[in-house]
Design an enzyme around this catalytic site. Sequence first.
Site, PDB file in Angstrom:
ATOM      1  N   SER A   1      -7.070   4.761  -1.591  1.00  0.00           N
ATOM      2  CA  SER A   1      -6.772   3.293  -1.213  1.00  0.00           C
ATOM      3  C   SER A   1      -8.307   2.424  -2.048  1.00  0.00           C
ATOM      4  CB  SER A   1      -6.400   2.663  -0.039  1.00  0.00           C
ATOM      5  OG  SER A   1      -5.339   3.282   0.068  1.00  0.00           O
TER       6      SER A   1
ATOM      7  N   HIS B   1      -1.151  11.237  -1.050  1.00  0.00           N
ATOM      8  CA  HIS B   1      -0.841  10.135  -1.969  1.00  0.00           C
ATOM      9  C   HIS B   1       0.127  10.744  -3.188  1.00  0.00           C
ATOM     10  CE1 HIS B   1      -4.073   7.006  -0.470  1.00  0.00           C
ATOM     11  NE2 HIS B   1      -2.921   7.609  -0.168  1.00  0.00           N
TER      12      HIS B   1
ATOM     13  N   ASP C   1       0.867  -1.173  -0.142  1.00  0.00           N
ATOM     14  CA  ASP C   1      -0.605   0.022   0.371  1.00  0.00           C
ATOM     15  C   ASP C   1       0.805   1.240  -0.192  1.00  0.00           C
ATOM     16  OD1 ASP C   1      -2.001   1.958   0.615  1.00  0.00           O
ATOM     17  OD2 ASP C   1      -3.552   0.727   1.045  1.00  0.00           O
TER      18      ASP C   1
ATOM     19  N   HIS D   1       2.499   8.859   5.438  1.00  0.00           N
ATOM     20  CA  HIS D   1       1.228   9.708   5.443  1.00  0.00           C
ATOM     21  C   HIS D   1       1.673  10.175   6.771  1.00  0.00           C
ATOM     22  CE1 HIS D   1      -1.706   9.011   3.232  1.00  0.00           C
ATOM     23  NE2 HIS D   1      -2.545   7.459   3.290  1.00  0.00           N
TER      24      HIS D   1
ATOM     25  N   PHE E   1      -4.958  -9.891  15.227  1.00  0.00           N
ATOM     26  CA  PHE E   1      -3.913  -9.239  16.215  1.00  0.00           C
ATOM     27  C   PHE E   1      -4.061  -8.355  16.690  1.00  0.00           C
ATOM     28  CE2 PHE E   1      -3.294 -12.634  12.585  1.00  0.00           C
ATOM     29  CZ  PHE E   1      -3.416 -13.832  13.861  1.00  0.00           C
TER      30      PHE E   1
ATOM     31  N   ASP F   1      -1.086   0.676  -5.057  1.00  0.00           N
ATOM     32  CA  ASP F   1      -2.004   0.893  -5.275  1.00  0.00           C
ATOM     33  C   ASP F   1      -1.413   2.341  -5.788  1.00  0.00           C
ATOM     34  OD1 ASP F   1      -1.733   1.479  -2.727  1.00  0.00           O
ATOM     35  OD2 ASP F   1      -3.491   1.034  -2.006  1.00  0.00           O
ATOM     36  N   HIS F   2      -1.063   3.003  -5.323  1.00  0.00           N
ATOM     37  CA  HIS F   2      -0.712   4.572  -5.350  1.00  0.00           C
ATOM     38  C   HIS F   2       0.306   4.477  -5.208  1.00  0.00           C
ATOM     39  CE1 HIS F   2      -1.529   5.768  -1.507  1.00  0.00           C
ATOM     40  NE2 HIS F   2      -2.447   4.498  -2.032  1.00  0.00           N
TER      41      HIS F   2
ATOM     42  N   GLU G   1      -1.269  -8.074   1.789  1.00  0.00           N
ATOM     43  CA  GLU G   1      -1.111  -7.077   1.913  1.00  0.00           C
ATOM     44  C   GLU G   1       0.004  -6.052   3.054  1.00  0.00           C
ATOM     45  OE1 GLU G   1      -3.559  -2.691   1.911  1.00  0.00           O
ATOM     46  OE2 GLU G   1      -3.859  -3.964   3.415  1.00  0.00           O
TER      47      GLU G   1
ATOM     48  N   ASP H   1       2.245   3.123   3.896  1.00  0.00           N
ATOM     49  CA  ASP H   1       1.125   4.188   3.314  1.00  0.00           C
ATOM     50  C   ASP H   1       1.110   4.963   4.593  1.00  0.00           C
ATOM     51  OD1 ASP H   1      -1.144   5.313   1.673  1.00  0.00           O
ATOM     52  OD2 ASP H   1      -2.229   4.354   3.380  1.00  0.00           O
TER      53      ASP H   1
HETATM   54 ZN   LIG Z   1      -3.054   6.649   2.216  1.00  0.00          ZN
END
Ligand SMILES: [Zn+2]
Length: 492
Positions: free
Chosen positions: A112, A459, A62, A343, A289, A380-381, A334, A339
């Site tokens: 996403s 992103h 991601d 951020h 988890f 995804d990006h 994933e 990601d």
């Molecule tokens: Zn994101």
Amino acid sequence: MISKLSIFLTFCLIYYSNCNVDWSGDIKREKWMDYSRELIEKFLNRKINGNVAKNVVFFLGDGMGVSTVTAGRIWKGQLQNRSGEEEITNMEKLDHLALSKTYNIDAQTADSAGTATAFETGVKTRIRAIGVDGNAIDCKTIEKSKLESILDWAHYAGKSVGIVTTTRITHASPAALYAHVHERDMEAYDGKKLTEQDYEDGCRDIASQLIDDNQFINVIFGGGKRKFLPNNTIDPISKRAGDRIDGRNLLEDWKTNMKKQNKKHKYLDNRQEFLNLNSNEFDHVLGLFNWDHMEYESDRVRTSSDIEPSIIEMTEKAIQILKKNPNGYLLFVEGGRIDQAHHNNNARRALDDFVVFDDAIGKSLKMVSLDNTLVVVSADHSHVFTIGGYAVRGNPIFGTVITTESGKLSKFDTDFTSLAYTNGASGLDKIRTENITNNKTEQINYQQEALIKLDYETHGGEEVAIYASGPMAYLFDGTVEQSHIAHHRALQ
Ligand SMILES: [Zn+2]
Ligand SMILES: *[C@@H]1O[C@H](CO)[C@@H](O)[C@H](O)[C@H]1NC(C)=O
Ligand SMILES: *[C@@H]1O[C@H](CO)[C@@H](O)[C@H](O)[C@H]1NC(C)=O
Ligand SMILES: *[C@@H]1O[C@H](CO)[C@@H](O)[C@H](O)[C@H]1NC(C)=O
Ligand SMILES: *[C@@H]1O[C@H](CO)[C@@H](O)[C@H](O)[C@H]1NC(C)=O
């Protein structure tokens, strides 16, 4: 001993600009000639794999844009005390490559949810939408907009299916495999993101769709217990209550569903039980988890709390459970928090998660045969994350740039990091006129500088790579719409 050391130091001072790393072999032109000779031979002798895939393992990093792959590769090498640039990641060992155009139908730079819908259902959609086409704009328009996913198709073909993520299992990328909502935040019926009115209008939360409508899924590993528990039920590990206002305990419902169908099933919430689980004994395993997202790899290792398995362990266990099906399987894995660290402008956590994600790919490549298993890795990006500044070979990837070819560093003669972001919370209020001190850029919580101050880093809008090996992987080629990835199901 002393003389050997002084010879090396003299040599390294004369021949390299940086004595931390030895790249003397790279001076010889034969090295590069030999490299290409071997590569061309390999390409010329390559046999096209025209088999039909029995199994598919799809890895999604991601936010793993190409700059993340490059910086992550260097970090992976430097963790082994190598200079890093020449490192070969597991994903780049795959034979074929294409580029994926990531925009959503209504967004130049994608999120996403819209992107996951594209590569998991084969149809592009709006930003924030999950498992629905662009007709879905509210709760009333969802029913007619629903899309089937690669998970459904694999199930129809009699295969086992599994989902592994390091985020909440209800987060956007995994959710598009099994849920249908126009708004990604509808993870639980919590009265806030999904209100009573939304429910009356036909919206169902992502967690309940997973449990109610997708009882065929064999492996579900990730985080996000909060979305499955009612607000008066305390998760025994985190001691925190769930988000749900409908009183449903979806984890109990899952067990009830499995029991009714006489499925050999197991729910687990900690690493010890996970490691003890005999894959041959169970066909349906739900492992959550963490109350929320699972920990970043950097933090998981440091606390060694042993509550959470790593993404490598989850990938391995999932394949062991799924591969029992003679018709084959589809596994989605994933690395979801590359990601989220980006951020926060926190490259260290992003790249630590990249490294372990790449190691999970390596683990799978040891377990499957590429004769019958298609392995695909993509993102995804991207993110507005850059690596640059003419640092010398082997410069610590989180370090500052200490020399440049281009002379003065800036008008203020200050240092800077190779890694930086275009925007984010670490955006500078004013131009920095002092050096960055105390090596803080290599500390785990350091946030690389950003140009534009925003609450969160965003992103990036450029293409991302698709890496693939195995049956008909050669058909991944050129620059394609992201939705095209899902259509390789035609080959399964
Ligand atoms: Zn994101
Ligand atoms: C790299 O070097 C450091 C410092 O010399 C050492 O502590 C570490 O064990 C080395 N790591 C590897 C993978 O060799
Ligand atoms: C749980 O949800 C119910 C139903 O909306 C509500 O009445 C109750 O106040 C909530 N409890 C907590 C602890 O938030
Ligand atoms: C920053 O460090 C460099 C290298 O040590 C030095 O040349 C430069 O003068 C320093 N800049 C400031 C503003 O102190
Ligand atoms: C920064 O790290 C370098 C190399 O690891 C070390 O020589 C130097 O003393 C450190 N500087 C500070 C201010 O800690």
